[in-house]
Every structure is written in C-alpha cells, then in structure tokens.
Design an enzyme around this catalytic site. Structure first.
Site, PDB file in Angstrom:
ATOM      1  N   CYS A  43       0.822  -1.207   0.000  1.00  0.00           N
ATOM      2  CA  CYS A  43       0.000   0.000   0.000  1.00  0.00           C
ATOM      3  C   CYS A  43       0.860   1.262   0.000  1.00  0.00           C
ATOM      4  CB  CYS A  43      -0.934  -0.002   1.211  1.00  0.00           C
ATOM      5  SG  CYS A  43      -1.952   1.468   1.287  1.00  0.00           S
ATOM      6  N   CYS A  48      -1.519   1.651  -3.051  1.00  0.00           N
ATOM      7  CA  CYS A  48      -2.530   2.699  -2.823  1.00  0.00           C
ATOM      8  C   CYS A  48      -1.976   4.121  -2.811  1.00  0.00           C
ATOM      9  CB  CYS A  48      -3.234   2.500  -1.481  1.00  0.00           C
ATOM     10  SG  CYS A  48      -3.379   0.809  -0.936  1.00  0.00           S
ATOM     11  N   LYS A  51      -0.117   5.289  -6.048  1.00  0.00           N
ATOM     12  CA  LYS A  51      -1.158   5.284  -7.085  1.00  0.00           C
ATOM     13  C   LYS A  51      -2.049   6.516  -6.973  1.00  0.00           C
ATOM     14  CE  LYS A  51      -4.909   4.040  -5.919  1.00  0.00           C
ATOM     15  NZ  LYS A  51      -5.354   2.689  -5.740  1.00  0.00           N
ATOM     16  N   TYR A 177      -9.227  -3.611 -10.505  1.00  0.00           N
ATOM     17  CA  TYR A 177      -8.912  -2.309  -9.898  1.00  0.00           C
ATOM     18  C   TYR A 177      -7.670  -1.673 -10.535  1.00  0.00           C
ATOM     19  CZ  TYR A 177     -11.602  -3.218  -5.510  1.00  0.00           C
ATOM     20  OH  TYR A 177     -12.556  -3.451  -4.560  1.00  0.00           O
ATOM     21  N   GLU A 181      -7.463   1.676 -12.806  1.00  0.00           N
ATOM     22  CA  GLU A 181      -6.855   2.862 -12.200  1.00  0.00           C
ATOM     23  C   GLU A 181      -5.684   3.380 -13.038  1.00  0.00           C
ATOM     24  OE1 GLU A 181      -8.098   2.139  -7.549  1.00  0.00           O
ATOM     25  OE2 GLU A 181      -6.067   1.598  -8.136  1.00  0.00           O
ATOM     26  N   HIS A 435     -27.104  20.882   0.311  1.00  0.00           N
ATOM     27  CA  HIS A 435     -27.316  21.362  -1.042  1.00  0.00           C
ATOM     28  C   HIS A 435     -26.408  22.541  -1.348  1.00  0.00           C
ATOM     29  CE1 HIS A 435     -29.569  21.913  -4.711  1.00  0.00           C
ATOM     30  NE2 HIS A 435     -29.662  23.209  -4.448  1.00  0.00           N
ATOM     31  N   GLU A 440     -26.144  14.526  -2.060  1.00  0.00           N
ATOM     32  CA  GLU A 440     -27.532  14.679  -1.615  1.00  0.00           C
ATOM     33  C   GLU A 440     -28.483  13.750  -2.368  1.00  0.00           C
ATOM     34  OE1 GLU A 440     -29.655  18.412  -2.706  1.00  0.00           O
ATOM     35  OE2 GLU A 440     -27.809  18.930  -3.774  1.00  0.00           O
TER      36      GLU A 440
HETATM   37  P1  NDP Z   1      -8.008  -8.185  -9.855  1.00  0.00           P
HETATM   38  O1  NDP Z   1      -8.048  -9.569  -9.373  1.00  0.00           O
HETATM   39  O2  NDP Z   1      -8.917  -7.175  -9.301  1.00  0.00           O
HETATM   40  O3  NDP Z   1      -8.191  -8.166 -11.430  1.00  0.00           O
HETATM   41  C1  NDP Z   1      -7.427  -8.968 -12.271  1.00  0.00           C
HETATM   42  C2  NDP Z   1      -7.899  -8.740 -13.679  1.00  0.00           C
HETATM   43  O4  NDP Z   1      -7.051  -9.416 -14.591  1.00  0.00           O
HETATM   44  C3  NDP Z   1      -9.301  -9.258 -13.914  1.00  0.00           C
HETATM   45  O5  NDP Z   1      -9.940  -8.375 -14.795  1.00  0.00           O
HETATM   46  C4  NDP Z   1      -9.051 -10.628 -14.567  1.00  0.00           C
HETATM   47  O6  NDP Z   1     -10.066 -11.022 -15.439  1.00  0.00           O
HETATM   48  C5  NDP Z   1      -7.804 -10.343 -15.377  1.00  0.00           C
HETATM   49  N1  NDP Z   1      -6.980 -11.506 -15.592  1.00  0.00           N
HETATM   50  C6  NDP Z   1      -6.581 -12.435 -14.691  1.00  0.00           C
HETATM   51  N2  NDP Z   1      -5.801 -13.361 -15.279  1.00  0.00           N
HETATM   52  C7  NDP Z   1      -5.702 -13.014 -16.577  1.00  0.00           C
HETATM   53  C8  NDP Z   1      -5.043 -13.575 -17.695  1.00  0.00           C
HETATM   54  N3  NDP Z   1      -4.329 -14.678 -17.584  1.00  0.00           N
HETATM   55  N4  NDP Z   1      -5.168 -12.960 -18.888  1.00  0.00           N
HETATM   56  C9  NDP Z   1      -5.908 -11.848 -19.022  1.00  0.00           C
HETATM   57  N5  NDP Z   1      -6.557 -11.270 -17.999  1.00  0.00           N
HETATM   58  C10 NDP Z   1      -6.451 -11.842 -16.793  1.00  0.00           C
HETATM   59  O7  NDP Z   1      -6.486  -7.784  -9.687  1.00  0.00           O
HETATM   60  P2  NDP Z   1      -5.715  -6.421  -9.650  1.00  0.00           P
HETATM   61  O8  NDP Z   1      -4.339  -6.832 -10.060  1.00  0.00           O
HETATM   62  O9  NDP Z   1      -6.387  -5.344 -10.422  1.00  0.00           O
HETATM   63  O10 NDP Z   1      -5.772  -6.027  -8.122  1.00  0.00           O
HETATM   64  C11 NDP Z   1      -5.449  -6.962  -7.102  1.00  0.00           C
HETATM   65  C12 NDP Z   1      -6.221  -6.686  -5.858  1.00  0.00           C
HETATM   66  O11 NDP Z   1      -5.662  -5.569  -5.206  1.00  0.00           O
HETATM   67  C13 NDP Z   1      -7.682  -6.332  -6.067  1.00  0.00           C
HETATM   68  O12 NDP Z   1      -8.517  -7.441  -6.151  1.00  0.00           O
HETATM   69  C14 NDP Z   1      -7.975  -5.483  -4.883  1.00  0.00           C
HETATM   70  O13 NDP Z   1      -8.420  -6.308  -3.843  1.00  0.00           O
HETATM   71  C15 NDP Z   1      -6.669  -4.841  -4.555  1.00  0.00           C
HETATM   72  N6  NDP Z   1      -6.630  -3.442  -5.010  1.00  0.00           N
HETATM   73  C16 NDP Z   1      -7.495  -2.543  -4.466  1.00  0.00           C
HETATM   74  C17 NDP Z   1      -7.481  -1.231  -4.880  1.00  0.00           C
HETATM   75  C18 NDP Z   1      -8.428  -0.255  -4.288  1.00  0.00           C
HETATM   76  O14 NDP Z   1      -9.009  -0.544  -3.259  1.00  0.00           O
HETATM   77  N7  NDP Z   1      -8.635   0.904  -4.911  1.00  0.00           N
HETATM   78  C19 NDP Z   1      -6.548  -0.761  -5.898  1.00  0.00           C
HETATM   79  C20 NDP Z   1      -5.710  -1.788  -6.412  1.00  0.00           C
HETATM   80  C21 NDP Z   1      -5.756  -3.066  -5.976  1.00  0.00           C
HETATM   81  P3  NDP Z   1     -11.398 -11.757 -14.920  1.00  0.00           P
HETATM   82  O15 NDP Z   1     -12.313 -10.689 -14.423  1.00  0.00           O
HETATM   83  O16 NDP Z   1     -11.930 -12.414 -16.155  1.00  0.00           O
HETATM   84  O17 NDP Z   1     -10.986 -12.729 -13.884  1.00  0.00           O
END
Ligand code: NDP
Length: 451
Positions: A43, A48, A51, A177, A181, A435, A440
C-alpha cells in the site's frame, strides 16, 4: 523468562504486520518484524499511496481544461514525469520513515532481511536463527502475469511507478482495480491508452450498472477499452512492443502493463514444508481468528486472499494482536466492506450489487440517479455521475450503495456507516440534503426505477 527470543515474530512489515506488531507490543509482548524490502508494504511503497498521488497528477489535465469556461486563462501547460516520480518517491520515503519510527517507538525489533520458517517456532533471518512463541505471516501479494511468450517485455504496477519516462502509447491488460486505475492515470497524464480485457465488461464482481457506466465514461476520456480481447504473445523491436491479439490483429505501443491479478507471496518461506495448508493460488488457509492449521502460526492480509484491501489487513492484524496478546478476543467482520476504484472518474461501492442481492433471494427496489454534476454545467465537460441504491423491498434496508463520479470514494466512505448499520431507505431519506452537492442524491431518490 520465556524459552523463546520473542513472544511474536511478524514476517512482513506492511500495514497489517506493522499494526499487529505495535498492538501486540502495546500489550506487553516482545516483538520482532522481518521485512525484506521496505517497511510499509504494498500500500505505502508500491500501491494505494503512490497510485493515488499519480491519480491526483492525472486529474490536473482536465482541471486546466475545465478552468477555461470558469473564466480562467490557462497558459501553455506541460507535464514532467520525472518531477512527479521524484516528488512521489520523496513522500514514500517520508512514510517509510514514519513506519520505522512507529515500530521503534513501540519497542519492536526490525530485522531487514528475508525470513524463512525452519520450524513452527524458529525463523531464519539474515543469517541468524530466532525463536518465537507465536508467528504471524503478513507477507502480502505480488503481481502475477500469464506466461505468454514475450511477457518479460511487459511491466506490472511495480515498475509503472518507476518508469524513466512517460510512455506515449500504453497497453494495459486486465479489467480489475489496478488496470482501470492505471488506465486513468496514464490517459490523464497524456499517454494514448488501450485497455484489453478478456471478459464481457471491466470490473467483474461490481454492480453491472457501475461497470457499464464507468466503461462509457472512460471511453469518453479517450481510453480505448477492448473487451473479449487477450494477447497471445508480445514481440519487441527496438523500443516498440507488438501484441498479437486473439482476434488476429496486432497492437503496437511503447509499454505493456499487465494488471492480471496478484498472487499471495507465501512461496519460498518454508510454510508448505512445515505443513501449513496453502491453496493452489498460494493463499494461506486461515480460520476466523486468522489461525492456520499450525496452532501458533497465524496469517493476515493479502497472503490469505480474503478481502485484499489495506484497511482489512490492518483490522485483521489488530484483531489478532488483541486476541492473542491482549486477552481481548474479537474477529473481523468481512461483510459489507466499502471500497473505491480510483479510476477517472472514480467509483465507490458498499454492500451488495443488484445481481448479488437478487442471487441472495431479495426482492428489490432499485433507485438510480444519472446526472451531469453541477461543476460540468459550466465546464462543458461531458462527464456524468451515477448513483444507485439496492434496497430490500420487504424490510426497506439499504443493501448496497454504488456511485461512479467525482468524489465517489469520499461519499461512499460516509455512506458505509449507514449501510453497515443496516439503515433503511426511510432513514436515509430522513437525513435532509446538503445542497448543492452530488451526495444529496443519496437522500433524495424518491421513486424506484425497477423491481
Ligand atoms: P483483480 O483480481 O482485481 O483483477 C485482475 C484482472 O485481470 C481481472 O480483470 C481478470 O479477469 C484479469 N486476468 C486475470 N488473469 C488473466 C489472464 N491470464 N489474462 C488476461 N486477464 C487476466 O487484480 P488487480 O491486479 O487489479 O488487483 C489486485 C487486488 O488488489 C484487487 O482485487 C484489490 O483487492 C486490490 N486493489 C485494491 C485497490 C483499491 O481498493 N482501490 C486498488 C488496487 C488493488 P477476470 O475478471 O476475467 O478474472
């Protein structure tokens, strides 16, 4: 005198591990933390915090444009990536120092080395063997990429924070995410961004209205989202990268960033050898008290792959320390946790999506508002805001609140209190509007749109 060197040995100095260490020390435990990288964890160091700083930077682009219709003459603007990265690094150094000071102030020993478990009470760290009554594993996660040919030419979010220059054209792979982002960050800073997602729509698991609305808003800002698209290989020629896509087409760019999920960092630390149960995806299996199947070894945070959010890891660390060292047992409630996506525009959600609520057998009243925020009536920007409430028809309890638009993360944080308390729609409505605000709308939506 204890037969161990420490009462608690924490492996991993991220937000969760540091919280657990400090609370346990406050309860009188003798504590050590091992961290192989920098204190602060994902983080603070590579997640976080940096980012969000980059996201702020990216927002200025539109702020300069929006200022014009408000009467401002904005001179020629330019952006310098190295300045942003250097200032971001300075802030991360500062936070890293604060984490160190907090630990030292709590009388916790810091061992800056990789730790491996030799037996349930012995850790090998920096060439030493140290014993502890209790072990807490809080090692987080690490970006994972599919093993396609040429994947070594791609970067992950880790490297994105340290690129020497801002790429002109970026391809981001993933629909979660991090992908969403960074698409907003690179686009806002002036790069041409294409986002590839293998499924039907980005942000799987979020409310469908949120997903479609956000994708449309991102598209308006110039982000090219290509769904049902995957890359089968990446080729490098000079400074340019070519992605070969599943539809037979090719895409050429300066940088490819994979944000395809994160894997718990549980490998290579002796857990499996000790018989600690780990899932195939690397997640350490724990019970509601964060205890593994080895009684004195617990695990918290992303390495357990429960809800991978910093505040959740912190809460898990706190509950662990109070329970094991404070004679004050409690458990983390993993339900109804608000979260935000710092996309452009951002999204904030708490509670159930419409689909989840229906799956759970609820009959629903759905409230929606889709409007142009006041700011953009004059700025001229074609950006809209979506708000949605998912309400149980019988009890009128608000099961979920969802928003895409300016300030959504801030607004959802406050709404999370009401949703977590089980407030009804009538109780929301009893709060008189502030407001003029966007928020709201959450207390003035009068008519359900669908049942
Ligand atoms: P996520 O698990 O959220 O997303 C991974 C993405 O990659 C999904 O869209 C998934 O598709 C896709 N994917 C997975 N494997 C493959 C592949 N082999 N080929 C192509 N696409 C693939 O992971 P992130 O890396 O974005 O983030 C990790 C975690 O970190 C999050 O789940 C969250 O909990 C945390 N995080 C939170 C944030 C916040 O609170 N603002 C910010 C950043 C991270 P599919 O949907 O089809 O599985």
């Amino acid at each position: 005198m204890s037969r161990y060197d420490y009462d608690l040995f924490v492996i991993g100095g991220g937000s969760g591990g540091v919280r657990a260490a400090r609370i346990a020390a406050g309860h009188g435990a003798k504590v050590a933390v091992a961290e192989e990288s920098r204190l602060g964890g994902t983080c603070v160091i590579r997640g976080c915090v940096p980012k969000k700083l980059l996201s702020y930077a990216a927002h200025f682009h539109e702020d300069f444009e929006d200022a014009r219709n408000y009467g401002w003459t904005v001179g020629e603007v330019s952006f310098d990536w190295p300045t942003l990265i250097a200032n971001k690094d300075k802030e991360i150094d500062r936070l890293n120092g604060i984490y160190k000071k907090l630990l030292i102030g709590s009388k916790v020993d810091l061992l800056e080395a990789h730790a491996v478990l030799a037996d349930p009470h012995t850790v090998e760290v920096g060439g030493k063997r140290v014993t502890a009554k209790q072990i807490l594993v809080a090692v987080g996660g690490w970006p994972e990429r599919p093993g396609i040919p040429g994947i070594e030419h791609s970067i992950t979010s880790n490297e994105a924070f340290h690129l020497p220059t801002l790429p002109v054209e970026v391809v981001i792979v993933g629909g979660g995410y991090i992908a969403v982002e960074f698409a907003g960050i690179f686009n806002g800073l002036g790069a041409k961004v294409t986002q590839l997602y293998r499924g039907e729509q980005i942000l799987r698991g979020f409310d469908d209205d949120v997903r479609h609305f956000l994708a449309a808003e991102m598209g308006k800002k110039g982000i090219g989202i290509r769904t049902k698209t995957e890359a089968s290989r990446i080729e490098k020629a000079g400074n340019r990268l070519t992605l070969h896509l599943n539809d037979g087409s090719q895409l050429t760019c300066d940088a490819v960033m994979y944000a395809t999920g994160r894997r718990p960092k549980s490998d290579g630390m002796g857990l499996v050898e000790l018989g600690v149960a780990v899932k195939p995806d690397g997640a350490i299996i724990v019970d509601a008290d964060s205890r593994t199947n080895v009684a004195n070894i617990h695990a918290i945070g992303d390495c357990t792959n429960r809800v991978n959010l910093t505040p959740v890891a912190i809460r898990e660390g706190h509950a662990y320390a109070d329970t094991v060292f404070g004679n004050r047992p409690w458990q983390v409630d993993h339900r109804t946790i608000a979260s935000a996506v710092f996309s452009h525009p951002p999204a904030g959600v708490v509670g159930l999506s419409e689909a989840e609520a229906r799956k759970g057998g609820h009959e629903l009243d759905i409230y929606k508002a889709d409007f142009k925020p006041l700011k953009h009536t004059i700025s001229g920007r074609d950006e809209r805001t979506l708000m949605k409430m998912v309400v149980d028809r019988k009890s009128q309890v608000v099961l979920g609140a969802h928003m895409v638009g300016m300030d959504a993360p801030e607004i959802i944080q406050a709404l999370a209190i009401a949703v977590k308390m089980g407030a009804t729609k009538a109780q929301f409505d009893a709060a008189i509007a502030v407001h003029p605000t966007a928020a709201e709308e959450f207390v003035t939506m009068r008519t359900p749109v669908a049942g």
